[in-house]
Design a protein around this motif. Structure first.
Motif, PDB file in Angstrom:
ATOM      1  N   LEU A  95       0.838  -1.203   0.000  1.00  0.00           N
ATOM      2  CA  LEU A  95       0.000   0.000   0.000  1.00  0.00           C
ATOM      3  C   LEU A  95       0.875   1.256   0.000  1.00  0.00           C
ATOM      4  CD1 LEU A  95      -2.817   1.329   0.322  1.00  0.00           C
ATOM      5  CD2 LEU A  95      -2.463   1.179   2.795  1.00  0.00           C
ATOM      6  N   MET A  96       1.919   1.227   0.796  1.00  0.00           N
ATOM      7  CA  MET A  96       2.841   2.373   0.824  1.00  0.00           C
ATOM      8  C   MET A  96       3.442   2.593  -0.575  1.00  0.00           C
ATOM      9  SD  MET A  96       2.870   3.662   3.805  1.00  0.00           S
ATOM     10  CE  MET A  96       1.226   3.138   4.214  1.00  0.00           C
ATOM     11  N   ALA A  97       3.801   1.480  -1.224  1.00  0.00           N
ATOM     12  CA  ALA A  97       4.392   1.587  -2.559  1.00  0.00           C
ATOM     13  C   ALA A  97       3.402   2.196  -3.550  1.00  0.00           C
ATOM     14  CB  ALA A  97       4.846   0.216  -3.036  1.00  0.00           C
ATOM     15  N   MET A  98       2.160   1.748  -3.467  1.00  0.00           N
ATOM     16  CA  MET A  98       1.128   2.293  -4.364  1.00  0.00           C
ATOM     17  C   MET A  98       1.004   3.804  -4.173  1.00  0.00           C
ATOM     18  SD  MET A  98       0.006  -0.202  -6.013  1.00  0.00           S
ATOM     19  CE  MET A  98      -0.100  -1.961  -5.952  1.00  0.00           C
ATOM     20  N   LEU A  99       1.051   4.206  -2.904  1.00  0.00           N
ATOM     21  CA  LEU A  99       0.886   5.634  -2.614  1.00  0.00           C
ATOM     22  C   LEU A  99       2.002   6.449  -3.257  1.00  0.00           C
ATOM     23  CD1 LEU A  99      -0.213   5.526   1.144  1.00  0.00           C
ATOM     24  CD2 LEU A  99      -1.604   6.201  -0.820  1.00  0.00           C
ATOM     25  N   PHE A 100       3.239   5.992  -3.092  1.00  0.00           N
ATOM     26  CA  PHE A 100       4.286   6.859  -3.663  1.00  0.00           C
ATOM     27  C   PHE A 100       4.446   6.657  -5.168  1.00  0.00           C
ATOM     28  CE2 PHE A 100       7.194   3.469  -1.927  1.00  0.00           C
ATOM     29  CZ  PHE A 100       7.840   3.108  -3.107  1.00  0.00           C
ATOM     30  N   ARG A 101       3.954   5.519  -5.684  1.00  0.00           N
ATOM     31  CA  ARG A 101       3.967   5.399  -7.152  1.00  0.00           C
ATOM     32  C   ARG A 101       2.952   6.391  -7.740  1.00  0.00           C
ATOM     33  NH1 ARG A 101       8.418   4.306  -9.262  1.00  0.00           N
ATOM     34  NH2 ARG A 101       7.222   5.188 -10.982  1.00  0.00           N
ATOM     35  N   VAL A 102       1.845   6.609  -7.084  1.00  0.00           N
ATOM     36  CA  VAL A 102       0.888   7.621  -7.554  1.00  0.00           C
ATOM     37  C   VAL A 102       1.547   9.005  -7.474  1.00  0.00           C
ATOM     38  CG1 VAL A 102      -1.309   8.766  -7.041  1.00  0.00           C
ATOM     39  CG2 VAL A 102      -1.153   6.268  -6.956  1.00  0.00           C
ATOM     40  N   GLU A 103       2.240   9.228  -6.396  1.00  0.00           N
ATOM     41  CA  GLU A 103       2.963  10.502  -6.246  1.00  0.00           C
ATOM     42  C   GLU A 103       3.931  10.713  -7.417  1.00  0.00           C
ATOM     43  OE1 GLU A 103       3.201  13.084  -3.474  1.00  0.00           O
ATOM     44  OE2 GLU A 103       3.841  13.812  -5.429  1.00  0.00           O
ATOM     45  N   LEU A 104       4.563   9.621  -7.869  1.00  0.00           N
ATOM     46  CA  LEU A 104       5.591   9.728  -8.909  1.00  0.00           C
ATOM     47  C   LEU A 104       5.001   9.789 -10.318  1.00  0.00           C
ATOM     48  CD1 LEU A 104       8.218   7.283  -7.367  1.00  0.00           C
ATOM     49  CD2 LEU A 104       8.506   9.732  -7.734  1.00  0.00           C
ATOM     50  N   LEU A 105       3.678   9.850 -10.432  1.00  0.00           N
ATOM     51  CA  LEU A 105       3.100  10.033 -11.772  1.00  0.00           C
ATOM     52  C   LEU A 105       3.561  11.356 -12.366  1.00  0.00           C
ATOM     53  CD1 LEU A 105      -0.528   8.671 -11.279  1.00  0.00           C
ATOM     54  CD2 LEU A 105       1.176   7.811 -12.905  1.00  0.00           C
ATOM     55  N   SER A 106       3.809  12.324 -11.501  1.00  0.00           N
ATOM     56  CA  SER A 106       4.349  13.601 -11.979  1.00  0.00           C
ATOM     57  C   SER A 106       5.524  13.992 -11.083  1.00  0.00           C
ATOM     58  CB  SER A 106       3.271  14.692 -11.932  1.00  0.00           C
ATOM     59  OG  SER A 106       2.984  14.985 -10.583  1.00  0.00           O
ATOM     60  N   PRO A 107       6.458  14.766 -11.641  1.00  0.00           N
ATOM     61  CA  PRO A 107       7.645  15.103 -10.850  1.00  0.00           C
ATOM     62  C   PRO A 107       7.409  16.261  -9.877  1.00  0.00           C
ATOM     63  CG  PRO A 107       7.884  15.948 -13.071  1.00  0.00           C
ATOM     64  CD  PRO A 107       6.566  15.237 -13.031  1.00  0.00           C
ATOM     65  N   ALA A 108       6.322  16.181  -9.121  1.00  0.00           N
ATOM     66  CA  ALA A 108       6.054  17.218  -8.116  1.00  0.00           C
ATOM     67  C   ALA A 108       5.350  16.561  -6.940  1.00  0.00           C
ATOM     68  CB  ALA A 108       5.153  18.311  -8.711  1.00  0.00           C
TER      69      ALA A 108
END
Lengths: 89, 867
Positions: free
Chosen positions: B39-52
């Motif tokens: 779940l943690m990985a999913m959260l930061f992979r969503v964050e990394l959809l854009s470089p901000a």
């Protein structure tokens, strides 16, 4: 010689060696020969540790594999300390 | 001792000490932490959809990345592997259970509660956000926003986790060296059991180094010591750094653990791959002997490669070159193993079942992960790649390749564990989706390798690759829905299986029913004839000369005959017993408590399988550590929790020591190379070996910091004149005398002199208390050096580096003395009641511990008082 007598002699040796360690500074100047004194004091500690491990912990009479087990732990700790200290620029 | 309720009862799962039940608990709990970390990985992979940082925010991103790494590495992969190890290893070696069943349950509960403590950290403001490597000084409160209580909880959760790991390592090693079926040489163990044996050896030593690092770190958090602070009394660390070794010390300690950890994670996976390749190609592993030798080599080499993680730090070029050579060297045994697996496929006839597909997939992924790792072992290439996504991609191709094989293991042993067959079609669909998702997630990271690690932004032109990775993450995550569905439905509707659902499976777990009975085997397993047989009681009695436990021994040469030394030797209940300490369920106290009660009298008593104490001890430990996480705030809530937790833990340890619990050793067994070392003594020595590493790492840390600071300048600049040799010398005398007194207690017990034992134990106690009082007086004096010009505020833990190392290292030793004295009190009371007469073994076991504490002091005295 009974074991009790042997244990008592070893206790005496340990006691004397500890006293010598504390007195080394009286005979060897730390300012001039620090590393000589260091080597002597640590060597006495090593001998004391071997006496305790060999006789009080009975490693002398245990299968050699038990000594290897304990020695393995010691080797690991020494490897870490030596290599880490050596890595310092 | 409680009766073990049926599996349908919820009570059973709190009480059980049976290795198969514990294995199932490990598997289910580890899968929970897979979801948590995922779940943690999913959260930061969503964050990394854009470089901000437009989804989690900066802090949220750091927390998600850090906790993902920690959860996956510590709370998922290894425990998942140890679910299988718990379930399968005793079966494979022909044992009824592990050597210390209650310690096994304690390991599990400590693991579970450590994970819960980790979870609680999210609710204490922020959790740990400094990356899974926890580099200094970002791992200390001074460099964290807010009160950093969540970060302290994470550090304490890791300590609790390591307590579980250490107990597990001691238990598995003792089991594998004392309880193998007759005729089963170490080299003949099934490949999975061999992989676990090597894994626990690495765990025993590597985790002890990490424990030292974390205890020091928790001291920096809670007590205010300065091991990992750059600047102690300066304004900024840029201009006033007075601890030049701080961050390097952490890196050394962490990676000394961290690199063996890679193999700790991967070896069980290799074992599963070996099992699956053999079973599903229908032939023995090609070059099996060399495969094993290669694994042994890697296990040894794993301890001499750690500085390749530090090529970009300020270590000198000589050491970099040496570690580059050792690192390249460690890849060679792996080449051999990879080719062995490939040739096994070529020589055999492959059956593409789900477990095999996962094993093959793991091999392919590992080859890519291994090759890309060799780049990082070369100093010049590492300069370029370090801190980039190349590293991220590489280690996921290694670590998650390992996890891939573990999922294969889940399918492989699912029929054995549940008695039902999973759905093969769904299994293959799972593999296909998993494999696609995996590569879609991680391979783009190689292409976008210039992305900097650990931060949320990256060059805009790399966005497409990160988006692909995020899609891959969701595909990979979704594949587990298929697995969980398959496992769940098959448990109720799957086809019933017999003993051996896989045609070419040969190891002993397939020789019993699915699932196996509570005590595994109807007869006593033996390989003495060259094949697996089950001996009845008459045959066992014949082979032991009618005196189980006192026959000769068999070496690892597989010569057969009776291998029974000490097999059913008498071990008095609860002798070594009490435990406790200051509330922390330390390995030594728990081990002592476990000893305690195996009352082996040789009569036909049923083995025990239930105890509530492991759960209670762990619950107490959880409350205690939760309290400690916030005790520095002075809040009543945290202080109360610490107190209550400490009392519950201590009381539960005493309760466990008092509980009658029968854990028999087999009457005949293969025990090389520890034929004449009874179970408890081997367990104690194994634990002491890890304690030697713990103390060694503490002393090594002191030596390292002092070298970095300047060995002689340390003495002149940091230590007050009032810190003199005499108190140390007095304590040396006291401790040496106490060791001698313990020896006399043992001799008196041999001679059945009750008053001799009482007098000797009383003397030990008095001398130990004298040691503590002397130390207390010395410390109080140093704390209050108010007249001192150099140290106007006294010389306490927080004053400088020398004071931090002095108090913490001698304090750790003092804590060992306290624990020892509690055991002495317990033994004194038991002696008063008539115990130990002619039964000196428990006093000897305690003596092993006490003498080690003595030995450690023999080095602390010169290092901290003379030199």
């Amino acid at each position: 010689m009974s074991h009790t007598k042997l244990y008592t002699i070893i206790f005496g040796v340990l006691f004397v060696f500890a006293t010598i360690q504390a007195l080394v500074e009286q005979f060897i100047s730390f300012e001039q020969s620090y590393w000589l004194a260091f080597g002597l004091i640590i060597a006495l500690s090593v001998i004391k540790a071997l006496l305790v491990a060999g006789y009080y912990q009975h490693l002398r009479w245990e299968p050699r594999s038990v000594s290897y087990l304990a020695g393995g732990g010691l080797l690991v700790a020494l490897a870490l300390t030596a290599a880490a200290a050596y890595s310092i620029v | 001792m409680s009766e073990l309720p049926p599996k349908s009862s919820i009570r059973r799962w709190f009480l059980t000490t049976n290795h198969k039940d514990i294995g199932v608990l490990y598997l289910i709990t580890a899968l929970f932490f897979l979801l948590f970390g995922g779940l943690m990985a999913m959260l930061f992979r969503v964050e990394l959809l854009s470089p901000a940082a437009d989804f989690l925010g900066e802090s949220g991103y750091n927390q998600a990345v850090s906790t993902h790494g920690l959860l996956m590495v510590f709370w998922f992969i290894s425990p998942f592997a140890f679910g299988f190890a718990n379930y399968v290893v005793p079966l494979q070696i022909g044992a009824d259970d592990l050597a210390f069943p209650r310690l096994n349950a304690l390991s599990y509960w400590l693991y579970l509660f450590s994970g819960l403590l980790f979870g609680v950290s999210f609710f204490q403001g922020t959790t740990f956000a400094g990356g899974w490597t926890m580099y200094a000084p970002l791992n200390t409160p001074a460099y964290m926003p807010g009160e950093a209580l969540g970060a302290t909880s994470v550090v304490l959760a890791l300590i609790m986790f390591i307590a579980a790991v250490t107990l597990g390592s001691v238990n598995f090693l003792t089991t594998m060296y004392r309880m193998r079926a007759e005729g089963l040489r170490m080299r003949d163990l099934p490949i999975f059991s061999i992989s676990i044996n090597l894994t626990v050896w690495m765990m025993l030593f590597a985790f002890a180094a990490l424990l030292a690092a974390l205890m020091i770190l928790s001291s920096d958090h809670i007590l205010g010591t300065h091991y990992f602070s750059y600047a102690i009394d300066g304004e900024t660390f840029a201009t006033d750094a007075d601890n030049p070794g701080s961050s390097m010390l952490w890196a050394h300690l962490f990676w000394f653990f961290g690199h063996p950890e890679v193999y700790i994670v991967f070896f069980p996976a290799l074992g599963i791959m070996g099992e699956c390749f053999q079973t599903f190609t229908g032939r023995r592993l090609v070059g099996r002997k060399w495969f094993i030798i290669a694994m042994v080599l890697v296990a040894l080499q794993s301890f001499i490669v750690w500085m390749h993680h530090m090529f970009l730090t300020g270590i000198n070029l000589n050491i970099k070159t040496i570690f580059m050579a050792t690192t390249i060297g460690i890849s060679l045994p792996f080449d051999l193993m990879v080719f062995s697996l490939i040739y096994t496929m070529i020589k055999g006839k492959v059956r593409f079942t789900t477990p095999f597909l996962f094993s093959l997939g793991a091999l392919l992924l590992f080859i890519l992960g291994g090759i890309t790792g060799v780049f990082l072992g070369a100093v010049v290439l590492d300069y370029q790649f370090r801190g980039t996504y190349w590293v991220v991609a590489h280690f996921h191709y290694v670590m998650v390749a390992g996890a891939t094989a573990l999922f294969g293991g889940l399918y492989y042993w699912y029929p054995k564990i549940t008695g039902k067959m999973y759905d093969e079609f769904l299994g293959k669909v799972h593999f296909a989706v998993y494999f696609i998702g995996f590569n879609l997630l991680y391979f783009p990271m190689f292409i976008a390798w210039e992305t900097p690690r650990r931060v949320f932004n990256y060059p805009v032109e790399l966005t497409i690759w990160h988006n692909l990775s995020t899609v891959g993450a969701f595909v990979l995550g979704a594949s587990f829905l298929i697995m969980f569905y398959n496992m769940f439905v098959s448990y109720f509707r799957g086809e019933e299986v017999g003993d051996r659902p896989w045609e070419f499976a040969t190891s002993a777990e397939w020789a019993v029913s699915s699932p196996p009975p509570l005590e595994n085997f109807d007869g006593v397993p033996s390989y003495a004839s060259g094949k697996l047989e089950f001996l009845d009681d008459e045959e066992v009695a014949r082979r032991t000369g009618g005196q189980a436990g006192h026959a000769g021994t068999a070496a690892d040469g597989g010569t057969g005959g009776a291998a029974t030394d000490g097999g059913t030797a008498s071990t008095d209940p609860a002798e070594a017993g009490t435990a406790g300490g200051t509330g922390l369920a330390t390995a030594e106290t728990a081990l002592a408590a476990e000893t305690g009660t195996a009352e082996l009298t040789g009569h036909d008593e049923h083995a025990s399988h239930a105890s509530f104490w492991p759960f209670l001890i762990s619950l107490g430990g959880f409350v205690l550590f939760l309290g400690l996480s916030g005790v520095r705030t002075g809040a009543m809530l945290y202080e109360s929790l610490a107190l209550v937790g400490g009392v519950v833990t201590f009381g539960s340890l005493v309760g466990m020591a008092q509980e009658p619990f029968y854990a028999p050793e087999p009457a005949i067994a293969e025990r090389w190379p520890f034929e004449n070392v009874e179970k408890m003594k081997l367990g104690m020595w194994t634990f002491l070996a890890s304690d030697i590493v713990l103390f060694g790492a503490f002393i090594g840390s002191y030596a390292f910091i002092r070298f970095a600071y300047g060995w002689r300048a340390w003495e002149h600049e940091l230590i007050p004149e009032a810190h003199v040799t005499f108190p140390g010398l007095v304590n040396t005398y006291l401790l040496l005398a106490s060791s001698f007194a313990v020896v006399l207690a043992m001799v008196s017990a041999e001679r059945e002199s009750k008053w001799g034992v009482l007098a000797s134990l009383g003397a030990t106690f008095a001398l130990g208390v004298g040691f503590l009082i002397n130390k207390g007086i010395e410390w109080l004096h140093l704390f209050n050096l108010h007249g001192s010009e150099a140290f106007p505020h006294g010389w306490d833990l927080t004053t400088n580096l020398a004071s931090s190392t002095f108090y913490l290292t001698t304090g750790l030793h003092g804590a060992h003395v306290v624990i020892g004295l509690l055991i002495v009190v317990y033994m004194f009371v038991r002696t008063w009641g008539g115990a130990y007469m002619g039964e000196e073994k428990p006093i000897e076991y305690f003596g092993l511990y006490w003498h080690l504490v003595d030995i450690v002091w023999l080095f602390l005295f010169p290092l901290f008082y003379i030199l």
